[in-house]
Design an enzyme around this catalytic site. Structure first.
Site, PDB file in Angstrom:
ATOM      1  N   GLN A  92      40.175  34.381  43.510  1.00  0.00           N
ATOM      2  CA  GLN A  92      40.954  35.329  44.328  1.00  0.00           C
ATOM      3  C   GLN A  92      42.097  35.901  43.490  1.00  0.00           C
ATOM      4  OE1 GLN A  92      42.699  33.756  47.972  1.00  0.00           O
ATOM      5  NE2 GLN A  92      43.233  35.822  48.697  1.00  0.00           N
ATOM      6  N   HIS A  98      40.818  39.045  52.227  1.00  0.00           N
ATOM      7  CA  HIS A  98      39.880  40.168  52.273  1.00  0.00           C
ATOM      8  C   HIS A  98      38.463  39.663  52.077  1.00  0.00           C
ATOM      9  CE1 HIS A  98      41.155  39.615  48.096  1.00  0.00           C
ATOM     10  NE2 HIS A  98      39.937  40.020  47.745  1.00  0.00           N
ATOM     11  N   HIS A 100      34.725  41.038  50.657  1.00  0.00           N
ATOM     12  CA  HIS A 100      33.998  42.082  49.936  1.00  0.00           C
ATOM     13  C   HIS A 100      32.669  42.320  50.645  1.00  0.00           C
ATOM     14  CE1 HIS A 100      36.269  41.624  45.987  1.00  0.00           C
ATOM     15  NE2 HIS A 100      36.590  40.492  46.594  1.00  0.00           N
TER      16      HIS A 100
END
Ligand code: AMP
Ligand code: ZN
Length: 134
Positions: A92, A98, A100
């Site tokens: 990370q 988040h 992907h």
């Protein structure tokens, strides 16, 4: 968070190629431009990673991943990879949670590989250590 690149995008201080937005979530193209349609889905609120994200917000992020993935499947992509790195040791780089979405097509030339770790554990021992409940 002041120095967070994704918070700056959420605020509109840094531009992005926005794919989707609602009250809580934003999704935009990954600047790496490595696989066509590579998209990042994140909560607008600054949370570090999945461990720091409450269940309701986590659910919203993942449902948005599903929505966008299905949208991409309707746009000619044939599959997706969903990936989320949690904490620096996992790779990370941006400490704002988040996911992907990596849209895929047959013979697109992209490849997600997992190189085996240095240590191989005995699975009988490992399941005793790791299982949840009895
Ligand atoms: P991770 O390694 O999972 O933290 O992924 C961070 C991702 O953020 C990388 O794939 C970067 O290419 C992407 N990224 C970093 N800055 C930006 C930006 N300004 N706009 C879009 N994507 C970005
Ligand atoms: Zn942030």
């Amino acid at each position: 968070m002041k120095d967070c690149i994704f918070c700056k995008i959420v605020k509109g201080d840094v531009p992005c190629y926005k794919i989707y937005e609602d009250k809580d979530i934003i999704a935009f193209l990954d600047i790496a431009n490595d696989v066509p349609g590579h998209t990042l889905v994140l909560p607008k609120k600054h949370v570090l990673d999945l461990d720091d994200c409450d269940e309701i917000l986590y659910k919203k992020v993942m449902l948005t991943c599903k929505k966008i993935s299905r949208h991409y499947l309707g746009k000619g992509f044939e599959g997706v990879n969903l990936v989320s790195n949690c904490k620096p040791c996992s790779g990370q780089e941006v400490s704002h949670f988040h996911v992907h979405i990596i849209p895929r097509k047959e013979n697109d030339g992209a490849k997600l590989t997992l190189t085996p770790a240095n240590k191989k554990e005995n699975l009988e021992e490992l399941v005793k250590k790791l299982r949840i409940g009895n």
